[in-house]
Design an enzyme around this catalytic site. Structure first.
Site, PDB file in Angstrom:
ATOM      1  N   ASP A  30       6.908  53.994  14.758  1.00 54.61           N
ATOM      2  CA  ASP A  30       5.629  53.396  15.121  1.00 54.61           C
ATOM      3  C   ASP A  30       4.694  54.479  15.655  1.00 54.61           C
ATOM      4  O   ASP A  30       4.767  55.625  15.220  1.00 54.61           O
ATOM      5  CB  ASP A  30       5.855  52.277  16.148  1.00 54.61           C
ATOM      6  CG  ASP A  30       4.889  51.133  15.994  1.00 54.61           C
ATOM      7  OD1 ASP A  30       3.705  51.323  16.323  1.00 54.61           O
ATOM      8  OD2 ASP A  30       5.300  50.039  15.558  1.00 54.61           O
ATOM      9  N   HIS A  64       0.775  50.351  20.405  1.00 53.40           N
ATOM     10  CA  HIS A  64       1.481  49.430  19.513  1.00 53.40           C
ATOM     11  C   HIS A  64       2.997  49.630  19.581  1.00 53.40           C
ATOM     12  O   HIS A  64       3.765  48.677  19.752  1.00 53.40           O
ATOM     13  CB  HIS A  64       0.976  49.645  18.088  1.00 53.40           C
ATOM     14  CG  HIS A  64       1.439  48.644  17.091  1.00 53.40           C
ATOM     15  ND1 HIS A  64       2.586  48.810  16.340  1.00 53.40           N
ATOM     16  CD2 HIS A  64       0.910  47.458  16.683  1.00 53.40           C
ATOM     17  CE1 HIS A  64       2.742  47.791  15.526  1.00 53.40           C
ATOM     18  NE2 HIS A  64       1.731  46.945  15.717  1.00 53.40           N
ATOM     19  N   SER A 102       4.033  42.169  13.741  1.00 54.35           N
ATOM     20  CA  SER A 102       4.521  43.346  14.464  1.00 54.35           C
ATOM     21  C   SER A 102       5.321  42.941  15.689  1.00 54.35           C
ATOM     22  O   SER A 102       6.264  43.635  16.086  1.00 54.35           O
ATOM     23  CB  SER A 102       3.350  44.231  14.905  1.00 54.35           C
ATOM     24  OG  SER A 102       2.792  44.927  13.825  1.00 54.35           O
TER      25      SER A 102
END
Length: 532
Positions: free
Chosen positions: A182, A213, A360
């Site tokens: 990520d 994120h 996600s």
């Protein structure tokens, strides 16, 4: 001539794409217009361009082709995968002799990533190779950015992952390594008590709108409020601070994760082009017995991005706190799991927290659950861990596997109770009318009942109420644990002009008043409103 013929074929395709343009059409759900992106135009030679250099190993001048690239491909870059270790070594030596540093290399796959200018400095005719492209790969777009109206109609969880799953599933993750590919994991007290390894392999800046994120994703899997709180996390930064990277680097980092001993890899990212090198890396990890989990995407398309679309990868869609599909995810019958993905309380930037939504967020629920199972007292094989999750899914939506919920919704209570005998739990799974049903006509409605207990059931009674009419009654046959059965009824679906609504309710009860451990899931009521 194999290498040069292959390259010429691919370059010829690129030339056609550059001349004619390429439009990748994906049909968005509930969106009239399709989306497409034109190909990058051919670059014209400019004044001052250097003449073709001479390959030192052959003495021949080789022109570097100047061509367009397909949509999504990174202009000016090529991926060359050699078909033998000897050719791979020879190509690396030729590059070194010519003073060319590859943009990237994957020794395990005999692959290099090169700038287009390098093709004119090496005699590729000497090598047996397969040329391809590197594609831009990104985090799924945040739902609040692409579909804010969808989020307002959904029910957020508002809780951290460990609270949502109801506490420990099996093991606490100790002894299991999970790789998070990520944007990296930022410093955060959530991870103070775990072993966290950082690998920074991405290009581009570390700061940006997508920088936190990876931190949010990792906090669902491990750490203080994670599903497997003691799992060792290998954070591999493959995306920059804006959430962008390329398919070659993701492939490179999948290989790196495997070689670092990861047993589970989470990838909350995607690309709609099938990059050959990414496909090869996924196959490499799968052959090593590594479990891979990926987000199904938030674009509302009727297809998934890669790597979620690969059969070796477990694809995950998102549901809200009512177990309803979150409206923004992509749809596909190849989706393996539906998991929480609306308003998850997760770690964020500046050591804070945020409400994290999207596929996600859903993907790490599956990754964390697999890590918990793999670290349990009776540690299953990776294949058995996946089968355990798949064997305890709740039916939702259309009967059987469907494009909205895939194979079904994760249920951690059922997973924890799987070894407890004689548990009775019969559930009214869903009331479903096809989305393309003709309004203003009589249409079939599916009412699905599922045995979510551990005891064989027979003779359960189902009642269905349509509007204010008399109940329609059914006596159900035998149901093994986990098994579902569906009854169809015909109902009047109002037209938009009528201004009416259709109310449906259903209730299921066990025979002989067997004690049901979850009577709250015996009843479901829905309202269908016509749309223009």
């Amino acid at each position: 001539m194999k290498g040069i013929r292959s390259l010429c074929i691919l370059l010829g395709i690129a030339f056609l794409w550059g001349m004619l343009g390429y439009k990748l059409t994906m049909k968005p759900l509930k969106v009239a217009a399709s989306k497409g992106v034109d190909a990058v135009a051919n670059r014209e030679p400019e004044a001052g361009d250097r003449p073709a250099p001479v390959d030192a190993s052959s003495g021949y001048a080789v022109e570097a082709p100047v061509l367009g690239f397909p949509s999504g491909a990174i202009p000016g870059e090529w991926v060359l995968q050699l078909n033998s270790h000897a050719d791979y070594g020879a190509l690396l030596k030729a590059l070194a002799d010519a003073g060319i540093a590859p943009l990237g290399r994957i020794d395990q796959l005999w692959a290099v990533r090169l700038p287009q200018s390098a093709l004119g400095q090496i005699d590729l005719d000497r090598y047996d190779l397969r040329p391809s492209y590197s594609y831009r790969i990104v985090q799924p777009a945040p739902p609040e950015r692409i579909a804010p109206e969808a989020l307002t109609s959904l029910r957020a969880y508002g809780l951290p992952a460990r609270a949502i799953t109801g506490g420990p599933l099996s093991g606490d993750g100790q002894g299991v390594r999970v790789a998070v590919l990520d944007s990296g994991v930022l410093p955060h007290p959530h991870f103070n008590a775990i072993n966290l390894t950082h690998l920074d392999l991405a290009e581009g800046p570390k700061t940006g709108t997508g920088a936190a994120h990876g931190t949010s994703v990792a906090s669902i899997i491990s750490g203080r409020e994670g599903i497997a709180p003691k799992a060792e996390v290998i954070s591999i930064r493959v995306l920059d601070g804006e959430g962008a990277g390329n398919s070659f680097q993701v492939a490179q980092d999948i290989i790196e994760a495997v070689d670092q001993g990861a047993q589970v890899i989470n990838m909350s990212l995607g690309v709609y082009e099938d990059a050959a090198i990414l496909r090869q890396a996924v196959r490499y990890a799968h052959d090593q017995g590594v479990l891979m989990v990926a987000a199904a995407g938030n674009d509302g398309y009727d297809r998934m991005p890669f790597p979620a679309a690969y059969s070796e990868v477990l694809a995950v869609t998102a549901v809200d706190a009512n177990s309803q599909q979150a409206r923004f995810p992509n749809q596909s019958t190849a989706i393996n799991f539906a998991a929480p993905g609306v308003g998850i309380l997760a770690a964020g930037a500046d050591e804070g927290t945020l409400l994290f939504s999207g596929t996600s967020a859903a993907a790490p629920f599956v990754a964390g659950s697999l890590v918990s199972l793999l670290s349990g007292e009776n540690r299953p094989t990776p294949e058995a861990a996946v089968q355990l999750l798949s064997g305890h899914l709740n039916e939702q939506g259309a009967p059987g596997v469907d494009a909205v919920y895939g194979a079904g919704v994760l249920d951690w209570d059922r997973l924890r109770e799987r070894s407890m005998p004689n548990l009775v739990d019969v559930a009214l799974a869903d009331i479903h009318i096809r989305g393309n049903a003709l309004q203003g006509t009589n249409v079939p409605a599916d009412v699905t009942v599922q045995n979510r207990g551990t005891q064989w059931l027979s003779g359960a009674e189902l009642e269905v109420l349509v509007g204010e009419g008399e109940p329609v009654k059914f006596t159900l046959g035998s149901l093994n644990p986990g098994q579902s059965t569906t009854r169809k009824i015909v109902v009047p679906l109002p037209s938009p002009e009528s201004g009416g609504e259709l109310d449906l309710a259903a209730r299921v009860r066990t025979k002989n008043n067997h004690e049901d451990i979850r009577p709250e899931n015996n009843l479901k009521a829905v309202r269908f409103r016509p749309s223009f």
